[in-house]
Scaffold this motif. Structure first.
Motif, mmCIF file in Angstrom:
data_model
loop_
_atom_site.group_PDB
_atom_site.id
_atom_site.type_symbol
_atom_site.label_atom_id
_atom_site.label_comp_id
_atom_site.label_asym_id
_atom_site.label_seq_id
_atom_site.Cartn_x
_atom_site.Cartn_y
_atom_site.Cartn_z
ATOM 1 N N GLU A 69 -7.844 -9.539 -7.214
ATOM 2 C CA GLU A 69 -7.274 -10.080 -8.459
ATOM 3 C C GLU A 69 -8.068 -9.621 -9.677
ATOM 4 O OE1 GLU A 69 -7.259 -14.304 -8.013
ATOM 5 O OE2 GLU A 69 -5.580 -14.290 -6.609
ATOM 6 N N THR A 70 -9.365 -9.515 -9.533
ATOM 7 C CA THR A 70 -10.235 -9.149 -10.649
ATOM 8 C C THR A 70 -10.140 -7.662 -10.988
ATOM 9 O OG1 THR A 70 -11.745 -10.934 -10.001
ATOM 10 C CG2 THR A 70 -12.619 -9.271 -11.493
ATOM 11 N N PHE A 71 -9.901 -6.845 -9.986
ATOM 12 C CA PHE A 71 -9.813 -5.396 -10.166
ATOM 13 C C PHE A 71 -8.487 -4.873 -9.605
ATOM 14 C CE2 PHE A 71 -14.287 -6.566 -9.683
ATOM 15 C CZ PHE A 71 -14.816 -6.065 -10.872
ATOM 16 N N PRO A 72 -7.364 -5.280 -10.204
ATOM 17 C CA PRO A 72 -6.049 -4.929 -9.630
ATOM 18 C C PRO A 72 -5.725 -3.441 -9.670
ATOM 19 C CG PRO A 72 -5.780 -5.954 -11.776
ATOM 20 C CD PRO A 72 -7.241 -6.068 -11.423
ATOM 21 N N THR A 73 -6.326 -2.696 -10.565
ATOM 22 C CA THR A 73 -6.023 -1.269 -10.643
ATOM 23 C C THR A 73 -6.597 -0.486 -9.464
ATOM 24 O OG1 THR A 73 -7.971 -0.851 -12.005
ATOM 25 C CG2 THR A 73 -5.889 -1.286 -13.160
ATOM 26 N N LEU A 74 -7.450 -1.107 -8.678
ATOM 27 C CA LEU A 74 -8.034 -0.426 -7.530
ATOM 28 C C LEU A 74 -7.116 -0.421 -6.306
ATOM 29 C CD1 LEU A 74 -11.736 -1.633 -7.768
ATOM 30 C CD2 LEU A 74 -10.749 0.525 -8.542
ATOM 31 N N GLN A 75 -5.986 -1.070 -6.401
ATOM 32 C CA GLN A 75 -4.984 -1.105 -5.326
ATOM 33 C C GLN A 75 -5.585 -1.524 -3.986
ATOM 34 O OE1 GLN A 75 -3.286 2.872 -5.748
ATOM 35 N NE2 GLN A 75 -1.455 1.908 -6.597
ATOM 36 N N TRP A 76 -6.011 -2.753 -3.919
ATOM 37 C CA TRP A 76 -6.600 -3.302 -2.706
ATOM 38 C C TRP A 76 -5.559 -3.429 -1.600
ATOM 39 C CZ3 TRP A 76 -11.784 -5.254 -2.422
ATOM 40 C CH2 TRP A 76 -12.524 -5.025 -3.586
ATOM 41 N N TRP A 77 -4.330 -3.700 -1.986
ATOM 42 C CA TRP A 77 -3.231 -3.817 -1.024
ATOM 43 C C TRP A 77 -2.224 -2.708 -1.301
ATOM 44 C CZ3 TRP A 77 -3.971 -6.931 2.930
ATOM 45 C CH2 TRP A 77 -4.753 -8.078 2.781
ATOM 46 N N THR A 78 -1.551 -2.264 -0.270
ATOM 47 C CA THR A 78 -0.515 -1.261 -0.425
ATOM 48 C C THR A 78 0.644 -1.809 -1.260
ATOM 49 O OG1 THR A 78 1.013 0.176 0.754
ATOM 50 C CG2 THR A 78 0.571 -1.952 1.762
ATOM 51 N N GLU A 79 1.373 -0.930 -1.911
ATOM 52 C CA GLU A 79 2.533 -1.344 -2.701
ATOM 53 C C GLU A 79 3.733 -1.662 -1.818
ATOM 54 O OE1 GLU A 79 3.419 1.219 -6.003
ATOM 55 O OE2 GLU A 79 1.300 1.386 -6.532
ATOM 56 N N ASP A 80 3.782 -1.080 -0.624
ATOM 57 C CA ASP A 80 4.886 -1.312 0.306
ATOM 58 C C ASP A 80 4.856 -2.761 0.786
ATOM 59 O OD1 ASP A 80 5.865 -1.485 3.249
ATOM 60 O OD2 ASP A 80 6.770 0.379 2.514
ATOM 61 N N LYS A 81 5.921 -3.498 0.481
ATOM 62 C CA LYS A 81 5.954 -4.939 0.771
ATOM 63 C C LYS A 81 5.800 -5.239 2.263
ATOM 64 C CE LYS A 81 8.619 -9.113 -0.170
ATOM 65 N NZ LYS A 81 9.835 -9.656 -0.775
ATOM 66 N N ALA A 82 6.489 -4.489 3.115
ATOM 67 C CA ALA A 82 6.403 -4.731 4.559
ATOM 68 C C ALA A 82 5.006 -4.421 5.082
ATOM 69 C CB ALA A 82 7.454 -3.901 5.292
ATOM 70 N N ALA A 83 4.445 -3.314 4.641
ATOM 71 C CA ALA A 83 3.090 -2.953 5.077
ATOM 72 C C ALA A 83 2.071 -3.961 4.560
ATOM 73 C CB ALA A 83 2.739 -1.546 4.592
ATOM 74 N N ARG A 84 2.277 -4.440 3.338
ATOM 75 C CA ARG A 84 1.363 -5.429 2.759
ATOM 76 C C ARG A 84 1.443 -6.746 3.527
ATOM 77 N NH1 ARG A 84 2.992 -4.949 -2.147
ATOM 78 N NH2 ARG A 84 4.304 -6.799 -2.231
ATOM 79 N N ALA A 85 2.641 -7.163 3.900
ATOM 80 C CA ALA A 85 2.803 -8.401 4.673
ATOM 81 C C ALA A 85 2.106 -8.280 6.023
ATOM 82 C CB ALA A 85 4.280 -8.726 4.850
ATOM 83 N N LEU A 86 2.279 -7.134 6.666
ATOM 84 C CA LEU A 86 1.619 -6.917 7.948
ATOM 85 C C LEU A 86 0.104 -6.904 7.761
ATOM 86 C CD1 LEU A 86 1.770 -6.282 10.981
ATOM 87 C CD2 LEU A 86 1.824 -3.858 10.342
ATOM 88 N N ALA A 87 -0.370 -6.213 6.742
ATOM 89 C CA ALA A 87 -1.816 -6.143 6.487
ATOM 90 C C ALA A 87 -2.397 -7.536 6.237
ATOM 91 C CB ALA A 87 -2.097 -5.229 5.303
ATOM 92 N N ARG A 88 -1.694 -8.341 5.488
ATOM 93 C CA ARG A 88 -2.188 -9.707 5.232
ATOM 94 C C ARG A 88 -2.183 -10.542 6.507
ATOM 95 N NH1 ARG A 88 0.243 -9.993 -0.701
ATOM 96 N NH2 ARG A 88 -1.744 -9.973 -1.809
ATOM 97 N N SER A 89 -1.161 -10.380 7.327
ATOM 98 C CA SER A 89 -1.108 -11.115 8.597
ATOM 99 C C SER A 89 -2.257 -10.704 9.509
ATOM 100 C CB SER A 89 0.228 -10.861 9.299
ATOM 101 O OG SER A 89 1.287 -11.399 8.552
ATOM 102 N N ILE A 90 -2.492 -9.407 9.583
ATOM 103 C CA ILE A 90 -3.587 -8.909 10.415
ATOM 104 C C ILE A 90 -4.926 -9.408 9.881
ATOM 105 C CG2 ILE A 90 -4.863 -6.826 11.074
ATOM 106 C CD1 ILE A 90 -2.104 -5.405 11.163
ATOM 107 N N THR A 91 -5.083 -9.348 8.585
ATOM 108 C CA THR A 91 -6.333 -9.812 7.972
ATOM 109 C C THR A 91 -6.585 -11.278 8.306
ATOM 110 O OG1 THR A 91 -6.119 -8.221 6.171
ATOM 111 C CG2 THR A 91 -7.548 -10.122 5.775
ATOM 112 N N ALA A 92 -5.557 -12.094 8.180
ATOM 113 C CA ALA A 92 -5.711 -13.521 8.489
ATOM 114 C C ALA A 92 -6.032 -13.734 9.968
ATOM 115 C CB ALA A 92 -4.443 -14.277 8.101
ATOM 116 N N GLU A 93 -5.346 -13.000 10.836
ATOM 117 C CA GLU A 93 -5.618 -13.139 12.272
ATOM 118 C C GLU A 93 -7.032 -12.686 12.615
ATOM 119 O OE1 GLU A 93 -3.828 -11.904 16.669
ATOM 120 O OE2 GLU A 93 -2.741 -11.288 14.859
ATOM 121 N N MET A 94 -7.450 -11.562 12.038
ATOM 122 C CA MET A 94 -8.813 -11.075 12.293
ATOM 123 C C MET A 94 -9.845 -12.083 11.774
ATOM 124 S SD MET A 94 -8.516 -8.155 13.856
ATOM 125 C CE MET A 94 -10.113 -7.408 13.741
ATOM 126 N N HIS A 95 -9.525 -12.707 10.663
ATOM 127 C CA HIS A 95 -10.459 -13.632 10.019
ATOM 128 C C HIS A 95 -10.604 -14.937 10.802
ATOM 129 C CE1 HIS A 95 -12.771 -15.085 6.641
ATOM 130 N NE2 HIS A 95 -12.042 -16.176 6.606
#
Length: 167
Positions: free
Chosen positions: A79-105
């Motif tokens: 949120e602080t550095f949004p121009t660095l593109q921490w998450w992919t722009e692709d909505k489906a890939a971003r949803a999967l990445a967030r799900s994986i991140t939460a599961e790994m966490h």
């Protein structure tokens, strides 16, 4: 913008400290690092509490803000550095990445309990108790399925190098 300060434990043993540290390094953020050796001194917990009431690392200090927990820190930085593109722009890939991140966490309890991180040594087969192999198999499936669905963007490691290279 004020300086970022990341309070971490041993890089060798503290797997929770590594995600924000690696992300900040990867994205080229300048930050101060305060390393508190874990388990080597009886007062490490009180040293950590100087920075966070949770008594755990990692902790990010920035703009009078204290953020603890590796996932919360990475989200704050995104949120602080949004121009660095921490998450992919692709909505489906971003949803999967967030799900994986939460599961790994939050998941893989058997693996965490029985095979703690130690980058300096090897213990082949040690800790491979009931339930651990299932965690390992799940992690392997996650990465295989992710690469199958979204791996057409090229080699992950080359992408990291591309981001780090000056334009």
């Amino acid at each position: 913008m004020t300086q970022l300060t990341l309070v971490i434990g041993n890089k060798n043993y503290s797997s929770w400290s590594l995600p924000p540290w690696l992300a900040m390094k990867q994205f080229g953020l300048e930050f101060n690092e305060i390393r508190i050796p874990l388990y080597n001194s009886p007062d490490y917990s009180s040293k950590i509490r100087q920075y966070s009431s949770s008594g755990k690392v990692p902790v990010l200090l920035h703009d009078m803000q204290t953020v603890w927990d590796s996932l919360a820190i990475c989200e704050y930085l995104a949120e602080t550095f949004p121009t660095l593109q921490w998450w992919t722009e692709d909505k489906a890939a971003r949803a999967l990445a967030r799900s994986i991140t939460a599961e790994m966490h939050s998941g893989f309890q058997k693996l965490r309990q029985n095979m703690p991180m130690n980058c300096r040594t090897k213990y082949p087969g040690k800790g491979l108790v009931s339930g651990v192999q299932q965690d390992i198999d799940r992690i392997t499936r996650i990465w295989q399925e992710s690469r199958q669905k979204f791996g057409n963007g090229g080699n992950f490691y080359l992408e990291i190098l591309r981001r780090r290279s000056p334009s």
